[in-house]
Write an enzyme that holds these catalytic residues in place. Structure first.
Site, mmCIF file in Angstrom:
data_model
loop_
_atom_site.group_PDB
_atom_site.id
_atom_site.type_symbol
_atom_site.label_atom_id
_atom_site.label_comp_id
_atom_site.label_asym_id
_atom_site.label_seq_id
_atom_site.Cartn_x
_atom_site.Cartn_y
_atom_site.Cartn_z
ATOM 1 N N TYR A 58 4.079 20.311 -40.826
ATOM 2 C CA TYR A 58 4.187 19.157 -40.328
ATOM 3 C C TYR A 58 3.982 18.188 -41.424
ATOM 4 C CZ TYR A 58 4.371 20.829 -35.488
ATOM 5 O OH TYR A 58 4.920 21.503 -34.331
ATOM 6 N N ASP A 111 2.614 36.027 -32.550
ATOM 7 C CA ASP A 111 3.404 36.501 -31.210
ATOM 8 C C ASP A 111 2.668 37.519 -30.544
ATOM 9 O OD1 ASP A 111 3.515 37.857 -33.608
ATOM 10 O OD2 ASP A 111 5.548 38.451 -33.560
ATOM 11 N N LYS A 142 0.575 34.173 -39.131
ATOM 12 C CA LYS A 142 1.626 34.939 -39.283
ATOM 13 C C LYS A 142 1.843 35.455 -40.732
ATOM 14 C CE LYS A 142 5.754 36.648 -37.597
ATOM 15 N NZ LYS A 142 5.746 37.544 -36.300
ATOM 16 N N ASP A 160 0.088 23.563 -32.244
ATOM 17 C CA ASP A 160 0.795 22.633 -31.067
ATOM 18 C C ASP A 160 1.377 23.462 -30.202
ATOM 19 O OD1 ASP A 160 2.316 20.621 -30.255
ATOM 20 O OD2 ASP A 160 3.706 20.574 -31.824
HETATM 21 MG MG MG Z 1 2.301 19.154 -28.670
#
Ligand code: MG
Ligand code: NAI
Length: 339
Positions: free
Chosen positions: A124, A210, A176, A234
């Site tokens: 981000y 995952d 990950k 998120d």
């Molecule tokens: Mg969000």
């Protein structure tokens, strides 16, 4: 009681309605805040020509504490998201989202998860560009994520301290690192280092994102505190809100070195704005998190108890929870429970 200065941003859409309801309840509770009311979002564009006026920023810089209603992000006009702006301005590095089963008979019982999301790094950071090839100016797209050891350390310290303070037993690091070896590998490694200091107090485990997503859906009760990077956080934070009955009940906190901003997870809900039927629970629960932040766990506990009794025992519910109560009637019912 001496007031604690705090900035209040009613926000857009249903924001003013749920803020009014929340203020009434906080007042009945005797919450120690002394509010400085400021504008942001569309309300500020109309009055100040900017979605995040200087007065609003100055107020938060002074109080270091804010309760914020949802803000409508203006589409077009070149404004960047106010929420992202606030996050960067006050370096709000930890996003905290608790999700707890309130109404039984839903999809899952016994969910009680706190998700801590690193809020400033990862994918981000916005390092993105296109690569032209031939006559296609956007033939390829590149996005880079950045994670720093220092950024991992401070969010990890926050998460472990939060877990200890709130009597939590286990923290799951979600990553990950099998594929994004450098980016999320550094996160995993650093969080483990920080976690070593909490050995014997908090159990630490890790999950690949995952697998974690699947396990959350199969049996969310096995999770306690989850700590993860920005993008994964998120996604998972909306997922856990869904496990416990959706957006109307989900509060969030953005914690940083320079300020802490408390809010509902949901947006300004333009489809129901002005109808007096919005559920103010998420913002009220954000108020409870804010009370804890200033050391008033006693008041936070009373507020949560009153909200829960109103919804579960009294059956006073807004339409999103299948009831008929208005925003104001719900607030009055919570106040009766506080008495
Ligand atoms: Mg969000
Ligand atoms: P939204 O969360 O506003 O609404 C999604 C759905 O949930 C709607 O059907 C809405 O009616 C319902 N809903 C949300 N909160 C509710 C409540 N308290 N009580 C009852 N029903 C509720 O998401 P949407 O529609 O995608 O976004 C609307 C605006 O909000 C956009 O401008 C978006 O950018 C902004 N937004 C702001 C956020 C913030 O300030 N933290 C977070 C998310 C969106």
């Amino acid at each position: 009681m001496n007031g604690i200065p705090a900035t209040l941003i009613p926000g857009d859409g249903i924001g003013p309605e749920i803020t009014d309801a929340t203020l009434l309840v906080l007042e009945a509770l005797g919450a120690p805040f002394q509010w400085e009311r400021r504008l942001a979002g569309m309300a500020a564009v109309q009055s100040h020509g900017h979605p995040l006026p200087v007065e609003t920023l100055e107020s938060i810089r002074r109080t270091r504490l804010a309760l914020k209603g949802p803000l409508t992000t203006p589409v077009g006009g070149g404004y960047r998201s106010v929420n992202v702006h606030l996050r960067t301005e006050f370096r709000l590095y930890a996003n905290v989202r608790p999700a707890r089963t309130l109404l039984s008979g839903g999809r899952y019982e016994g969910v009680d998860i706190v998700l801590v999301r690193e809020n400033t790094e990862g994918f981000y950071v916005g390092f993105e560009h296109y690569i032209p090839m031939g006559d296609d100016p956007r033939a390829a797209a590149v996005s880079s994520g950045i994670i720093t050891r220092e950024g991992c350390r401070r969010v990890a310290e926050f998460a472990f301290d939060y877990a200890l303070k709130h009597g939590r037993r286990k923290l799951t690091i979600v990553h990950k690192a099998n594929i994004l070896k450098a980016l999320t590998g550094l996160f995993l490694e650093t969080v483990r280092e920080v976690g070593a200091k909490y050995q014997g107090q908090i159990q630490i485990e890790d999950r690949i994102i995952d697998a974690c997503a699947m396990q959350l859906v199969l049996d969310p009760s096995r999770f306690d505190v989850i700590l993860t990077t920005n993008l994964f956080g998120d996604i998972l934070s909306d997922l856990i809100a869904g496990l416990v009955g959706g957006l109307g009940l989900a509060p969030g906190a953005n914690i940083g070195r320079e300020a802490a901003i408390f809010e509902a997870v949901h947006g300004s809900a333009p489809d129901i704005a002005g109808q007096g039927i919005a559920n103010p629970t998420a913002l009220m629960l954000a108020g409870a998190m804010m009370l804890e932040h200033v050391g008033r766990d006693d008041l936070a506990e009373r507020l949560r108890g009153a909200i829960e009794a109103t919804i579960v025992e009294d059956g006073v519910r807004t339409p999103d929870l299948g009831g008929h109560a208005t925003t104001g009637a719900f607030a009055q019912a919570v106040i009766r429970r506080l008495a």
